[in-house]
Scaffold this active site. Structure first.
Site, PDB file in Angstrom:
ATOM      1  N   THR A 135     -11.005  -0.180  13.552  1.00 17.58           N
ATOM      2  CA  THR A 135     -11.550  -0.768  14.790  1.00 17.58           C
ATOM      3  C   THR A 135     -12.762  -1.619  14.408  1.00 17.58           C
ATOM      4  OG1 THR A 135     -12.763   1.319  15.113  1.00 17.58           O
ATOM      5  CG2 THR A 135     -10.763   1.017  16.402  1.00 17.58           C
TER       6      THR A 135
ATOM      7  N   LYS B 268       0.838  -1.196   0.000  1.00 22.19           N
ATOM      8  CA  LYS B 268       0.000   0.000   0.000  1.00 22.19           C
ATOM      9  C   LYS B 268       0.882   1.259   0.000  1.00 22.19           C
ATOM     10  CE  LYS B 268      -4.372   0.933   2.277  1.00 22.19           C
ATOM     11  NZ  LYS B 268      -5.175   0.667   3.454  1.00 22.19           N
TER      12      LYS B 268
ATOM     13  N   CYS C 236     -18.942   1.793   9.101  1.00 21.73           N
ATOM     14  CA  CYS C 236     -19.145   2.534  10.351  1.00 21.73           C
ATOM     15  C   CYS C 236     -20.465   2.225  11.061  1.00 21.73           C
ATOM     16  CB  CYS C 236     -19.034   4.028  10.083  1.00 21.73           C
ATOM     17  SG  CYS C 236     -17.348   4.525   9.680  1.00 21.73           S
TER      18      CYS C 236
ATOM     19  N   GLY D 279     -35.138   2.954   2.436  1.00 17.83           N
ATOM     20  CA  GLY D 279     -34.313   2.185   1.500  1.00 17.83           C
ATOM     21  C   GLY D 279     -34.135   0.763   1.998  1.00 17.83           C
TER      22      GLY D 279
HETATM   23  N1  LIG Z   1     -14.348   4.951   6.861  1.00 15.50           N
HETATM   24  C1  LIG Z   1     -15.019   5.994   7.319  1.00 15.50           C
HETATM   25  O1  LIG Z   1     -15.815   6.605   6.609  1.00 15.50           O
HETATM   26  C2  LIG Z   1     -14.819   6.470   8.732  1.00 15.50           C
HETATM   27  C3  LIG Z   1     -15.366   7.693   9.119  1.00 15.50           C
HETATM   28  C4  LIG Z   1     -15.161   8.132  10.440  1.00 15.50           C
HETATM   29  C5  LIG Z   1     -14.454   7.346  11.327  1.00 15.50           C
HETATM   30  N2  LIG Z   1     -13.962   6.132  10.924  1.00 15.50           N
HETATM   31  C6  LIG Z   1     -13.177   5.355  11.899  1.00 15.50           C
HETATM   32  O2  LIG Z   1     -11.790   5.558  11.614  1.00 15.50           O
HETATM   33  C7  LIG Z   1     -11.041   4.355  11.856  1.00 15.50           C
HETATM   34  C8  LIG Z   1     -10.319   3.937  10.600  1.00 15.50           C
HETATM   35  O3  LIG Z   1     -11.280   3.597   9.629  1.00 15.50           O
HETATM   36  P1  LIG Z   1     -10.884   3.370   8.097  1.00 15.50           P
HETATM   37  O4  LIG Z   1     -12.148   3.127   7.365  1.00 15.50           O
HETATM   38  O5  LIG Z   1      -9.982   4.466   7.671  1.00 15.50           O
HETATM   39  O6  LIG Z   1     -10.030   2.020   8.246  1.00 15.50           O
HETATM   40  P2  LIG Z   1      -9.342   1.136   7.128  1.00 15.50           P
HETATM   41  O7  LIG Z   1      -9.573  -0.251   7.526  1.00 15.50           O
HETATM   42  O8  LIG Z   1      -9.782   1.625   5.781  1.00 15.50           O
HETATM   43  O9  LIG Z   1      -7.789   1.481   7.259  1.00 15.50           O
HETATM   44  C9  LIG Z   1      -6.996   1.150   8.349  1.00 15.50           C
HETATM   45  C10 LIG Z   1      -5.533   1.158   7.891  1.00 15.50           C
HETATM   46  O10 LIG Z   1      -4.714   0.993   9.039  1.00 15.50           O
HETATM   47  C11 LIG Z   1      -3.611   0.163   8.685  1.00 15.50           C
HETATM   48  N3  LIG Z   1      -3.040  -0.417   9.913  1.00 15.50           N
HETATM   49  C12 LIG Z   1      -3.516  -1.391  10.715  1.00 15.50           C
HETATM   50  N4  LIG Z   1      -2.698  -1.614  11.768  1.00 15.50           N
HETATM   51  C13 LIG Z   1      -1.663  -0.743  11.638  1.00 15.50           C
HETATM   52  C14 LIG Z   1      -0.493  -0.481  12.394  1.00 15.50           C
HETATM   53  N5  LIG Z   1      -0.202  -1.170  13.511  1.00 15.50           N
HETATM   54  N6  LIG Z   1       0.359   0.475  11.963  1.00 15.50           N
HETATM   55  C15 LIG Z   1       0.091   1.168  10.830  1.00 15.50           C
HETATM   56  N7  LIG Z   1      -1.008   0.965  10.064  1.00 15.50           N
HETATM   57  C16 LIG Z   1      -1.877   0.033  10.460  1.00 15.50           C
HETATM   58  C17 LIG Z   1      -4.205  -0.838   7.737  1.00 15.50           C
HETATM   59  O11 LIG Z   1      -3.206  -1.450   6.917  1.00 15.50           O
HETATM   60  C18 LIG Z   1      -5.162   0.057   6.919  1.00 15.50           C
HETATM   61  O12 LIG Z   1      -4.514   0.616   5.799  1.00 15.50           O
HETATM   62  C19 LIG Z   1     -12.066   3.336  12.355  1.00 15.50           C
HETATM   63  O13 LIG Z   1     -12.084   3.361  13.755  1.00 15.50           O
HETATM   64  C20 LIG Z   1     -13.379   3.860  11.798  1.00 15.50           C
HETATM   65  O14 LIG Z   1     -14.481   3.475  12.574  1.00 15.50           O
HETATM   66  C21 LIG Z   1     -14.104   5.690   9.654  1.00 15.50           C
END
Ligand SMILES: NC(=O)c1ccc[n+]([C@@H]2O[C@H](COP(=O)([O-])OP(=O)(O)OC[C@H]3O[C@@H](n4cnc5c(N)ncnc54)[C@H](O)[C@@H]3O)[C@@H](O)[C@H]2O)c1
Length: 438
Positions: free
Chosen positions: A86, A35, A260, A253
Site C-alpha cells: 500500500t 518471484k 512503513c 540519528g
Molecule cells: N515491510 C514491513 O516491514 C511491513 C510491516 C508491517 C506492515 N507492512 C504492511 O504490509 C503491506 C505489505 O508490505 P510489504 O513490505 O510486504 O510489501 P512488498 O511491496 O514488499 O510486497 C508486496 C507484494 O505483493 C505483490 N502483489 C501486488 N499486487 C498483487 C496482486 N494483485 N496479487 C498478488 N500479489 C500481488 C507484489 O508483487 C509484491 O511481491 C503494506 O501495506 C505494508 O505497509 C509492512
C-alpha cells in the site's frame, strides 16, 4: 487449516512461512511469476535472517506452496490474508489499487468455494478500507482486518512471538478462525485483541505514528542539545530513567526511513485532511524527519565549503536499518544524492544492501569491503548502525582515509575515544570532536 496468502513481500512471505511452520497448509500467491519461480526453490527474494531456512523446511514438508494462479491459491482456503503493498501514490495518497485488485480477484472466485472463506486485510490500510474491500466481494464470505507489526530484520522472531495480535472482526466465524490460526504464536501469554474493524485499522497507523513521533522528538531535542552545548546521550539517559518515558525506540540519528513509517505518517495526515481534523503532530513528525536528513547532508557540505568536486566520500550503511537489504526511503539515498549533486565521488558499503542500493543510486561505487570504501576518501559517513561498524580498526581506518573525518549519523562511537584515535568526529546531538581542540 488451509491458508492463502496474497503478496509475497516482507509481510506475506513471513506470514505464509510462519503459518506453514506451525503446521498449516499454506499457498502464497504473487502476480510476479519470476518471484514465484525463485520462491519455489526456497530462496527469499530479500534478506531476512532465518527466513530461507524456515521456507526450505516447510517446502520440503509439503506445507508451503507458491503460485501466480489465483484459482490454485484460493480454492478450498479457509482463510485468505491480503498482504500486498500500500505505497504512497504519486498524488501523495495511500495507493490501494493492489488491495482492491486482490478483492476483485477473490470476488471472481467466491462462487466456487465449498465453505465461504474468511478474507483478512493484513496490509496497512486507511480506516474504512477493509469495508471497501468487503463491498467488492460478491458472494459469501466473512471479513476481517489483522494488521501486521513485524519489524524487518527481526521479522521471524516478531511473528513467532508477537507483543500482541490485533483483529477487527464482525462475526464469530472470523473470530474463531483467527483465534485458531494465531493460537500457537500467543501460547507464551501475549494477548489477542478482537475489536471492531475501524479500530483495528487505526491501531496499526497510530502505533507507527507514535514510533515515528518518538524518533522525530528525540532528534528535535538532539538539535537543541547541539545548539546549547548539551550531550543528547546524557539527556536521553536522564529522561529514560523515568519509567513513563522508557528507553525503547528513542535514539537520535538521521531520521527514520523504510517502507512503513514515512508512508504511514503521510497516510495519517491524509486521513486527518479527509476528516477535516488535520493531524498537526504527525505533520510536524514528517517535516522534522525530512529536516533531519537535510541537516545531516548540509553539515557535510558545510564542512567542505559547499563544493565537493574532487572529493571522495565513503558511505557505510545503505539499508534503511540494520539486518535488512531494504533501501526503500532510506536516508542513505537522499544523502548520497546530495553529495553527488555537490560534485563528490561516492563509494558505499553495506553488508546486505549493495544490490538494492546500486539499483537506486547507480552512481555510487559499491564496494564489497567496508575498508575499501575509505581508501583515499576525504571523509567517512555512517548512515546505518550495522553491528560490524561499531568497533572498526581505527588505526587502519585513519591510514586509509585522506582526511581523518567521520560524520556519524547513528552515534556509534565514544567521543573521547575518537579524540584519542585522532579523528574529527561529528555525531548527532553531541559536541563535535575537532582535532585542534582534542
Ligand atoms: N515491510 C514491513 O516491514 C511491513 C510491516 C508491517 C506492515 N507492512 C504492511 O504490509 C503491506 C505489505 O508490505 P510489504 O513490505 O510486504 O510489501 P512488498 O511491496 O514488499 O510486497 C508486496 C507484494 O505483493 C505483490 N502483489 C501486488 N499486487 C498483487 C496482486 N494483485 N496479487 C498478488 N500479489 C500481488 C507484489 O508483487 C509484491 O511481491 C503494506 O501495506 C505494508 O505497509 C509492512
Amino acid at each position: 487449516m488451509k491458508i492463502a496468502i496474497v503478496g509475497t513481500g516482507y509481510v506475506g512471505l513471513i506470514t505464509g512461512t510462519c503459518f506453514a511452520n506451525a503446521g498449516n497448509d499454506v499457498t502464497c500467491l504473487d502476480i510476479d511469476p519470476k518471484k514465484v519461480k525463485t520462491l519455489r526453490k526456497g530462496k527469499a527474494p530479500f534478506f531476512e535472517p532465518g527466513l530461507s531456512e524456515m521456507m526450505t523446511k516447510s517446502i520440503n514438508a509439503g506445507r508451503l506452496h507458491f503460485t501466480d494462479d489465483p484459482t490454485t491459491a484460493y480454492i478450498d482456503a479457509n482463510i485468505i490474508f491480503i498482504c500486498v503493498g500500500t505505497p504512497t501514490g504519486e498524488d501523495g495518497r495511500c495507493n490501494l489499487s493492489h488491495v482492491m485488485g486482490v478483492a476483485d480477484s477473490i470476488s471472481d472466485l467466491l462462487d466456487s468455494f465449498d465453505e465461504p472463506p474468511v478474507v483478512v486485510v493484513k496490509s496497512t490500510v486507511p480506516v474504512g478500507t477493509t469495508h471497501n474491500v468487503a463491498e467488492r466481494l460478491k458472494g459469501e464470505y466473512s471479513i476481517a482486518n489483522c494488521p501486521e507489526f513485524l519489524r524487518e530484520g527481526n521479522a521471524i522472531d516478531d511473528f513467532m512471538h508477537p507483543d500482541r495480535i490485533v483483529c477487527g472482526v464482525e462475526d464469530d466465524r472470523a473470530k474463531n478462525l483467527l483465534e485458531k490460526v494465531y493460537a500457537p504464536f500467543i501460547s507464551d501469554g501475549h494477548p489477542i485483541f478482537f475489536f471492531d474493524i475501524h479500530s483495528s485499522e487505526m491501531v496499526k497507523y497510530a502505533s507507527n505514528a507514535m514510533l515515528a513521533c518518538k524518533i522525530s522528538f528525540i532528534n528535535e531535542i538532539a538539535s537543541l542539545c547541539e545548539r546549547n552545548g548539551a550531550n543528547i546521550e546524557r539527556v536521553r539517559t536522564g529522561m529514560c530513567a523515568d519509567r513513563r518515558i522508557g528507553n525503547q525506540f528513542f535514539k537520535p540519528g538521521i531520521g527514520y526511513g523504510g517502507s512503513c513509517f514515512p508512508k504511514d505518517t503521510l497516510a495519517v495526515m491524509e486521513m486527518g485532511d479527509d476528516a477535516h481534523a488535520p493531524c498537526l503532530v504527525n505533520t510536524a513528525v514528517h517535516n522534522l524527519n525530512q529536516r533531519q536528513r537535510r541537516w545531516f547532508a548540509d553539515r557535510i557540505l558545510k564542512h567542505f565549503g559547499g563544493d565537493l568536486s574532487g572529493k571522495k566520500i565513503a558511505l557505510w550503511g545503505l539499508a534503511f536499518k540494520p539486518n535488512t537489504d531494504d533501501v526503500r526511503d532510506a536516508p542513505s539515498i537522499d544523502i548520497a544524492q546530495t553529495l553527488i549533486a555537490a560534485g563528490a565521488e561516492v563509494s558505499g558499503f553495506d553488508p546486505e544492501a549493495w544490490e538494492t542500493f546500486g539499483e537506486e543510486v547507480p552512481k555510487v561505487d559499491i564496494c564489497k569491503d567496508m575498508y575499501e570504501t575509505t581508501e583515499g576518501a576525504d571523509a567517512l559517513i555512517i548512515c546505518t548502525e550495522w553491528a560490524e561498524f561499531s568497533s572498526p580498526n581505527f588505526t587502519l581506518l585513519k591510514s586509509l582515509l585522506r582526511e581523518p573525518i567521520i560524520f556519524d549519523g547513528r552515534n556509534l562511537y565514544v567521543r573521547a575515544e575518537m579524540a584519542q584515535h585522532g579523528f574529527n568526529y561529528y555525531s548527532v546531538g553531541r559536541p563535535t570532536v575537532e582535532l585542534t581542540t582534542a
